[in-house]
Design an enzyme around this catalytic site. Structure first.
Site, PDB file in Angstrom:
ATOM      1  N   HIS A  27       0.704  -1.292   0.142  1.00 21.43           N
ATOM      2  CA  HIS A  27       0.098   0.026   0.057  1.00 21.43           C
ATOM      3  C   HIS A  27       0.891   1.286   0.112  1.00 21.43           C
ATOM      4  CE1 HIS A  27      -4.067  -1.600   0.846  1.00 21.43           C
ATOM      5  NE2 HIS A  27      -3.345  -2.888   1.451  1.00 21.43           N
ATOM      6  N   ASP A  29      -0.051   4.405   0.946  1.00 24.03           N
ATOM      7  CA  ASP A  29       0.009   5.187   2.185  1.00 24.03           C
ATOM      8  C   ASP A  29       0.302   4.314   3.516  1.00 24.03           C
ATOM      9  OD1 ASP A  29      -2.029   3.166   1.935  1.00 24.03           O
ATOM     10  OD2 ASP A  29      -3.671   4.469   2.782  1.00 24.03           O
ATOM     11  N   HIS A 213      -9.302  -7.754  -1.501  1.00 28.03           N
ATOM     12  CA  HIS A 213      -9.017  -8.062  -0.224  1.00 28.03           C
ATOM     13  C   HIS A 213     -10.101  -8.997   0.377  1.00 28.03           C
ATOM     14  CE1 HIS A 213      -6.005  -4.639  -0.081  1.00 28.03           C
ATOM     15  NE2 HIS A 213      -5.794  -5.062   1.177  1.00 28.03           N
ATOM     16  N   GLU A 216      -8.891 -12.140   5.209  1.00 30.74           N
ATOM     17  CA  GLU A 216      -8.103 -11.415   6.274  1.00 30.74           C
ATOM     18  C   GLU A 216      -8.769 -11.329   7.558  1.00 30.74           C
ATOM     19  OE1 GLU A 216      -5.121  -7.369   7.184  1.00 30.74           O
ATOM     20  OE2 GLU A 216      -6.725  -7.399   5.410  1.00 30.74           O
ATOM     21  N   ASP A 317       2.449  -5.797   2.722  1.00 32.74           N
ATOM     22  CA  ASP A 317       1.480  -5.070   2.832  1.00 32.74           C
ATOM     23  C   ASP A 317       1.692  -3.837   3.121  1.00 32.74           C
ATOM     24  OD1 ASP A 317      -1.560  -4.792   3.340  1.00 32.74           O
ATOM     25  OD2 ASP A 317      -1.580  -5.687   5.110  1.00 32.74           O
TER      26      ASP A 317
END
Length: 378
Positions: A27, A29, A213, A216, A317
């Site tokens: 990611h 951010d 996604h 998870e 991740d």
């Protein structure tokens, strides 16, 4: 069975960082440098938990290491806050590429949600264009320095919002300008992909690839929904597919660690059709995604899935929150599960074959990666 092309090297005598790597789940951010966050926060007047780069990095890691995905996601309030301007997005994207290259990544897909970066007046298209400029600048700098790297954007919609169709159209609009795929992210539990089923149908009609996604923070229902309504080619994390696998041990056996493995219907479908799992080992431990299997990395189901023939890939991740690089994750798996260079190559080629690239580009990338691993074994 063909003979391995690389001899075992479980003593890690090779340089992990120099191995050519492929990053599919990373990611934007979640990969900022603490020093950059501090400088950008000062420019926009955002208050941080600390203005010391070392202390700030520790704060992110400690806050993320709570065992809760909800708490984990709260750390993004600070990174997103400094990514609201064109200049901020360009810088973060450029440095993101530089850091990937320093870790040996030769192909990376960078996922982020443009809808979270318009608070200061940027349009969705302007935000995507700013990130692409930063990615291009990073790639140009790496190539000018004699190294190789290629990156693409995974345009992401937030699953708790109602902008799926708008973001899907945004992704398709930028498909020839850096966008290579679509994703949904955010709080998984309670927000099934079917919320965006019309958007996913639109993407399928435009032959635009999707990763979702799933598996998870939620289990099999989320995975099935991602496959049925999301038309997912890959599952972001996907580790809870292991909940559909049973192992029956014979207590009277001389080898009690051996058991009979039975795959459920969903697990069989995912494995037999080569649906790719974007596994993020350290993050999975932090967020509690694998708590049903145990509380340490040795109990992570990644090795079970890998040994059973699932298309497992290794990812970071969020490098800032987890305090890891792809090299670190490779080292962790090698030390925990005794993986050798052949294993790491197989995991990397799984990622190559799952990349949202044309077949010819994937074949060229596979050759490049394999040659790099052979050099490491020389």
């Amino acid at each position: 069975m063909t003979e391995p092309i690389i001899s075992p090297a479980t003593d890690l005598s090779f340089d992990l960082r120099s191995l050519p790597k492929v990053s599919l789940h990373d990611h934007l951010d979640g990969g900022l440098r603490p020093s950059t966050i501090i400088e950008l926060a000062e420019a926009v007047g955002h208050q941080l938990p600390s203005t010391d780069a070392v202390a700030l990095g520790e704060w992110f890691r400690e806050s993320a290491n709570s065992g809760s995905l909800v708490r984990y996601l709260e750390t993004f309030d600070h990174t997103i806050a400094v990514m609201q301007t064109r200049e901020g997005l360009i810088r973060v994207a450029r440095e993101f590429v530089e850091d990937l290259a320093d870790d040996g990544v030769v192909y990376g897909e960078v996922r982020w949600a443009p809808e979270q970066h318009t608070a200061q007046g940027l349009s969705l298209d302007e935000a995507v264009e700013a990130v692409q400029q930063g990615l291009d600048e990073g790639v140009d700098a790496i190539v000018a320095g004699g190294r190789a790297i290629q990156v693409g954007q995974l345009i992401t919609a937030m699953r708790h919002a109602d902008r799926g169709q708008e973001i899907a159209e945004l992704a398709v609009r930028h498909r020839d300008k850096g966008a290579v795929g679509f994703d949904i992210a955010g709080a998984e539990d309670g927000f099934l992909p079917s919320r965006f089923k019309d958007a996913f149908t639109y993407l399928a009609e435009h032959q635009f690839p999707v990763t979702v996604h799933a598996g998870e923070a939620a289990g099999l229902e989320s995975i099935v929904d991602a496959l049925v309504h999301g038309h997912a080619l890959r599952l972001g994390h996907g580790v809870r597919i292991a909940e559909d696998i049973e192992i029956d041990y014979d207590e009277n056996s001389d080898e009690p660690e051996l058991g009979v493995v039975t795959l459920g219907q969903v697990a069989s479908w995912v494995r037999d059709r080569g649906i790719v799992l974007e596994v993020c080992p350290s993050s999975n431990l932090q967020t509690g995604a694998i708590e049903a299997f145990g509380g340490d990395i040795a109990s992570h189901p990644i090795d079970l899935l890998f040994q059973l023939g699932f298309k497992v890939t290794v990812n970071t991740d969020n490098r800032l929150m987890s305090g890891v690089t792809l090299t670190d994750e490779f080292e962790l798996l090698s030390e925990t599960f005794d993986y050798d260079l052949d294993d790491l190559l197989e995991l990397t080629l799984n990622a190559v074959n799952a990349a949202f690239l044309p077949l010819e580009d994937r074949e060229a990338l596979a050759d490049y990666v394999t040659e790099g691993f052979l050099r490491a074994d020389a």
